[in-house]
Structure formats: C-alpha cells, structure tokens
Design a protein around this motif. Structure first.
Motif, short mmCIF file in Angstrom:
data_model
loop_
_atom_site.label_atom_id
_atom_site.label_comp_id
_atom_site.label_asym_id
_atom_site.label_seq_id
_atom_site.Cartn_x
_atom_site.Cartn_y
_atom_site.Cartn_z
N VAL A 77 0.85 -1.20 0.00
CA VAL A 77 0.00 0.00 0.00
C VAL A 77 0.88 1.24 0.00
N VAL A 78 0.61 2.13 -0.97
CA VAL A 78 1.37 3.38 -1.06
C VAL A 78 0.53 4.59 -0.68
N LYS A 79 -0.81 4.46 -0.65
CA LYS A 79 -1.67 5.60 -0.34
C LYS A 79 -2.97 5.12 0.28
N LEU A 80 -3.35 5.77 1.36
CA LEU A 80 -4.66 5.55 2.00
C LEU A 80 -5.41 6.88 2.00
N THR A 81 -6.70 6.82 1.72
CA THR A 81 -7.57 7.98 1.86
C THR A 81 -8.67 7.61 2.84
N TRP A 82 -8.77 8.39 3.89
CA TRP A 82 -9.72 8.15 4.97
C TRP A 82 -10.88 9.13 4.85
N PHE A 83 -12.07 8.63 5.01
CA PHE A 83 -13.27 9.46 5.12
C PHE A 83 -13.87 9.13 6.48
N VAL A 84 -13.90 10.09 7.38
CA VAL A 84 -14.41 9.86 8.74
C VAL A 84 -15.51 10.87 9.03
N THR A 85 -16.49 10.44 9.80
CA THR A 85 -17.58 11.35 10.15
C THR A 85 -17.22 12.24 11.33
N ASP A 86 -16.12 11.92 12.02
CA ASP A 86 -15.67 12.75 13.15
C ASP A 86 -14.16 12.55 13.30
N VAL A 87 -13.39 13.61 13.16
CA VAL A 87 -11.92 13.48 13.28
C VAL A 87 -11.51 13.09 14.69
N ALA A 88 -12.40 13.19 15.65
CA ALA A 88 -12.09 12.73 17.01
C ALA A 88 -11.83 11.23 17.04
N PHE A 89 -12.28 10.49 16.02
CA PHE A 89 -12.04 9.04 15.94
C PHE A 89 -10.60 8.71 15.56
N LEU A 90 -9.86 9.68 15.03
CA LEU A 90 -8.54 9.39 14.45
C LEU A 90 -7.59 8.64 15.36
#
Length: 135
Positions: A77-90
């Motif tokens: 894996v060279v790239k991940l794109t995250w879609f989160v409903t709340d950045v507090a989950f990071l």
C-alpha cells in the motif's frame, strides 16, 4: 542491486516533517486501486455500530482481503484515503491501522471529515492504492 519497488520519501526538502504517514511514496509495478472499504462483514452486516475501533478493524480486515485477492498485502500500500464522520475518531482508528501496516514505512495518507457516508451508521471508509510486483 535493483532499485526498490517502493521508495518512501518522508521528508522532502522544504516540507514539514510528517507524523504517522509518508509525504511521498514512489512505486514501480502494477497499480491496484482498492475501493473504499466499510465495516461490513461477508454477509453484508454492519460490524461495530457506534464503535469506531470495531469498524476500523473490519475496514482493514476487508482491505487485507482485497489486497490478497490482487496478489498483495499491506506492505504494497502506497496511499490511503480516509473518510471519517468525526476526526475525534482518528487516534482510535490510527491505532488499528498501525496493527496492519509497517509503521516505520507508513503509506502516504489523506484524512477527510465528511458529513455522512453511504449509511448513517457508518463512521469511516478507507480506500487505498497499492503497487504490486510485476506479474
């Protein structure tokens, strides 16, 4: 000695040092695009309603299965794109991610907070690009 198939450039000149991701990852091989993975099991049932850790674990389990089907793994894996409903989950979801990837050579990453995903009970979705060895 041949050039490595995947090269990580963590600190390009003039760019702020990264933490937990690599600024540039260069690959030589076959490109595999892994569609956004969500926290559904093989029967299409949601795993971890309201639980970002359980959903992240299912997302990465699914991603691992997709990578294996393409003939690769998380080291590709060279790239991940995250879609989160709340950045507090990071912090929680990154801790799960770190169980799957090589934290010494993390992929390039982008995180986007979104208002909603495909279903309101989904907390995150992650897609990936991987560079696989030539067939």
């Amino acid at each position: 000695m041949p050039a490595p198939r995947i090269t990580h450039l963590s600190e390009p000149a003039g760019v702020q040092p990264s933490s937990g991701y690599t600024h540039v990852v260069v690959g030589r091989g076959r490109l595999a695009a892994i569609a956004g993975q969500m926290a559904f099991d093989a029967e299409g049932e949601l795993v971890g309603a309201g639980d970002p850790e359980a959903q992240a674990r299912q997302v990465f389990t699914n991603m691992g299965r997709c990578l294996a089907a393409a003939g690769g793994g998380f080291d590709d894996v060279v790239k991940l794109t995250w879609f989160v409903t709340d950045v507090a989950f990071l912090p929680t979801v990154l801790a799960v991610r770190d169980e799957f990837i090589d934290t010494a050579r993390p992929p390039a990453s982008t995180v986007v907070q979104v208002v909603a995903l495909y279903r309101p009970d989904l907390l995150l979705e992650v897609d990936a690009l991987a560079v696989l060895e030539e067939a």
